[in-house]
Motif scaffolding. Sequence first.
Motif, PDB file in Angstrom:
ATOM      1  N   ARG A  87       0.830  -1.190   0.000  1.00 28.23           N
ATOM      2  CA  ARG A  87       0.000   0.000   0.000  1.00 28.23           C
ATOM      3  C   ARG A  87       0.875   1.255   0.000  1.00 28.23           C
ATOM      4  O   ARG A  87       1.998   1.241   0.471  1.00 28.23           O
ATOM      5  N   ILE A  88       0.334   2.346  -0.527  1.00 29.95           N
ATOM      6  CA  ILE A  88       1.072   3.606  -0.551  1.00 29.95           C
ATOM      7  C   ILE A  88       1.390   4.065   0.875  1.00 29.95           C
ATOM      8  O   ILE A  88       2.492   4.556   1.152  1.00 29.95           O
ATOM      9  N   ALA A  89       0.463   3.890   1.805  1.00 27.32           N
ATOM     10  CA  ALA A  89       0.694   4.303   3.189  1.00 27.32           C
ATOM     11  C   ALA A  89       1.869   3.543   3.801  1.00 27.32           C
ATOM     12  O   ALA A  89       2.679   4.116   4.542  1.00 27.32           O
ATOM     13  N   GLU A  90       1.970   2.260   3.487  1.00 34.07           N
ATOM     14  CA  GLU A  90       3.087   1.454   3.982  1.00 34.07           C
ATOM     15  C   GLU A  90       4.406   1.934   3.377  1.00 34.07           C
ATOM     16  O   GLU A  90       5.410   2.068   4.082  1.00 34.07           O
ATOM     17  N   LEU A  91       4.396   2.215   2.089  1.00 33.69           N
ATOM     18  CA  LEU A  91       5.599   2.680   1.412  1.00 33.69           C
ATOM     19  C   LEU A  91       6.085   4.006   1.987  1.00 33.69           C
ATOM     20  O   LEU A  91       7.271   4.174   2.286  1.00 33.69           O
ATOM     21  N   THR A  92       5.178   4.953   2.155  1.00 33.93           N
ATOM     22  CA  THR A  92       5.586   6.265   2.677  1.00 33.93           C
ATOM     23  C   THR A  92       6.066   6.166   4.122  1.00 33.93           C
ATOM     24  O   THR A  92       6.993   6.879   4.523  1.00 33.93           O
ATOM     25  N   ALA A  93       5.466   5.262   4.907  1.00 33.11           N
ATOM     26  CA  ALA A  93       5.922   5.076   6.286  1.00 33.11           C
ATOM     27  C   ALA A  93       7.346   4.552   6.326  1.00 33.11           C
ATOM     28  O   ALA A  93       8.186   5.013   7.115  1.00 33.11           O
ATOM     29  N   LEU A  94       7.653   3.604   5.456  1.00 31.06           N
ATOM     30  CA  LEU A  94       9.003   3.046   5.423  1.00 31.06           C
ATOM     31  C   LEU A  94      10.013   4.044   4.862  1.00 31.06           C
ATOM     32  O   LEU A  94      11.165   4.083   5.307  1.00 31.06           O
ATOM     33  N   LEU A  95       9.587   4.856   3.898  1.00 31.69           N
ATOM     34  CA  LEU A  95      10.468   5.922   3.415  1.00 31.69           C
ATOM     35  C   LEU A  95      10.796   6.892   4.547  1.00 31.69           C
ATOM     36  O   LEU A  95      11.924   7.373   4.667  1.00 31.69           O
ATOM     37  N   HIS A  96       9.805   7.169   5.379  1.00 28.67           N
ATOM     38  CA  HIS A  96      10.010   8.046   6.534  1.00 28.67           C
ATOM     39  C   HIS A  96      11.007   7.427   7.502  1.00 28.67           C
ATOM     40  O   HIS A  96      11.956   8.084   7.958  1.00 28.67           O
ATOM     41  N   LEU A  97      10.827   6.137   7.821  1.00 30.55           N
ATOM     42  CA  LEU A  97      11.709   5.481   8.784  1.00 30.55           C
ATOM     43  C   LEU A  97      13.133   5.343   8.248  1.00 30.55           C
ATOM     44  O   LEU A  97      14.089   5.310   9.023  1.00 30.55           O
ATOM     45  N   ALA A  98      13.280   5.242   6.933  1.00 35.87           N
ATOM     46  CA  ALA A  98      14.611   5.106   6.332  1.00 35.87           C
ATOM     47  C   ALA A  98      15.252   6.448   6.004  1.00 35.87           C
ATOM     48  O   ALA A  98      16.410   6.492   5.582  1.00 35.87           O
ATOM     49  N   SER A  99      14.534   7.526   6.211  1.00 33.65           N
ATOM     50  CA  SER A  99      15.015   8.844   5.805  1.00 33.65           C
ATOM     51  C   SER A  99      16.138   9.339   6.715  1.00 33.65           C
ATOM     52  O   SER A  99      16.079   9.191   7.937  1.00 33.65           O
ATOM     53  N   PRO A 100      17.165   9.963   6.139  1.00 37.24           N
ATOM     54  CA  PRO A 100      18.209  10.575   6.964  1.00 37.24           C
ATOM     55  C   PRO A 100      17.687  11.754   7.779  1.00 37.24           C
ATOM     56  O   PRO A 100      18.364  12.207   8.706  1.00 37.24           O
ATOM     57  N   ALA A 101      16.486  12.227   7.436  1.00 34.72           N
ATOM     58  CA  ALA A 101      15.882  13.318   8.198  1.00 34.72           C
ATOM     59  C   ALA A 101      15.231  12.829   9.489  1.00 34.72           C
ATOM     60  O   ALA A 101      14.819  13.646  10.317  1.00 34.72           O
ATOM     61  N   LEU A 102      15.125  11.515   9.683  1.00 37.92           N
ATOM     62  CA  LEU A 102      14.558  10.983  10.919  1.00 37.92           C
ATOM     63  C   LEU A 102      15.453  11.411  12.085  1.00 37.92           C
ATOM     64  O   LEU A 102      16.656  11.125  12.081  1.00 37.92           O
ATOM     65  N   PRO A 103      14.921  12.088  13.080  1.00 38.50           N
ATOM     66  CA  PRO A 103      15.764  12.698  14.125  1.00 38.50           C
ATOM     67  C   PRO A 103      16.229  11.701  15.191  1.00 38.50           C
ATOM     68  O   PRO A 103      15.837  11.782  16.368  1.00 38.50           O
ATOM     69  N   ILE A 104      17.085  10.760  14.788  1.00 39.13           N
ATOM     70  CA  ILE A 104      17.601   9.800  15.763  1.00 39.13           C
ATOM     71  C   ILE A 104      19.128   9.819  15.823  1.00 39.13           C
ATOM     72  O   ILE A 104      19.730   9.026  16.539  1.00 39.13           O
ATOM     73  N   GLY A 105      19.759  10.705  15.074  1.00 35.40           N
ATOM     74  CA  GLY A 105      21.201  10.903  15.181  1.00 35.40           C
ATOM     75  C   GLY A 105      22.062   9.955  14.377  1.00 35.40           C
ATOM     76  O   GLY A 105      23.268   9.839  14.632  1.00 35.40           O
ATOM     77  N   ALA A 106      21.502   9.275  13.377  1.00 36.96           N
ATOM     78  CA  ALA A 106      22.287   8.307  12.607  1.00 36.96           C
ATOM     79  C   ALA A 106      23.485   8.951  11.920  1.00 36.96           C
ATOM     80  O   ALA A 106      24.533   8.303  11.743  1.00 36.96           O
ATOM     81  N   PHE A 107      23.353  10.201  11.528  1.00 35.29           N
ATOM     82  CA  PHE A 107      24.422  10.885  10.786  1.00 35.29           C
ATOM     83  C   PHE A 107      25.707  11.010  11.583  1.00 35.29           C
ATOM     84  O   PHE A 107      26.791  11.230  11.018  1.00 35.29           O
TER      85      PHE A 107
END
Length: 336
Positions: free
Chosen positions: A112-132
């Motif tokens: 589903r599109i909702a599932e895809l966008t959620a995973l894009l969000h979780l994989a995004s470097p913009a996710l504020p968890i300090g991965a960078f």
Amino acid sequence: MNITDTRTITITITITDTRTAQAMIMTTIRSARMGMRTMALMITHTTMPRTRTAQATIMATIRSARMGMQTMALMTMTLTAKAKAKATTTTTATIRSAATKVTTTITITVMRIAELTALLHLASPALPIGAFSYSQGLESAIEHGLIHDGDTAREWIASGLTNVLARGELPFLAHQMTRWRTHDAAGLAAADEEFLASRESAELRRETQQMGWSLAQLCTQLEWGDAARLATLNAIKPVSQPTAFAFAAYAHDAAPDAALAAYAFSWVENQAAAALKAVPLGQIAGQRIIVALRIAIDTAVEKALATSPDEINTFAPQLGILSARHESQYSRLFRS
């Protein structure tokens, strides 16, 4: 065509020539959108009269499925054929012989599109968890001359994906998703504690704890998931990043293989970004690394999904030594 839910499309067609059906279905699968995988295709019944209706119908069905669909097997036998795939894809073909015609039912599960966008969000470097801020030993490998250009950076990242992530972190993530699904609170806490104990150095342990805590806080503040599971997540202290990611993926109803692919891609992207800064590399060199590892991500996910809890392996002595040395490295850009 019958759309039974948000993920499944079922279509029934009539084929009167299975000899031409082989070429039709093969062409259909090969021309389907990127993201679909065909692991096996075999059609053996070849004795019936011709038809032209199958190609257009099957093509329309598969093209209507969204990117992220995977076809693992499609086998057509004389009387019956069934193929099953896991997670986001199920393809089933059933053939019944009736004089000069065959009726085939194909069921396809799609993302589903909702599932895809959620995973894009979780994989995004913009996710504020300090991965960078972490390189996971890559900066130390540069310091010791193991990485000095784009090719050696790609080889290092590929090795980490294949020999470390695919054998340890990814299967652990998959099994944590299963535990979130059944809400096995004791199992989640015990497995997370064991995962933290498996980290090769103090830096790598602090890394997964910090990112896990940040992601858990994000899940809580955005009210992802149900209250009971959120309470379980917040009760696990410290919590690793894979456990928190598994919760977020489950909360968004993501399929395990798609969630693992998102996690692996995020890891590869972060490693490439670290190489850009520390080697240093140009932007195109970084993109070449990511593109070169697409198939490796696919393979890593398959391996992880086939790994039982007892087979999870975090043995990576070189990474552990380099990470330990990084703690006292004179000049550092990254926290690991």
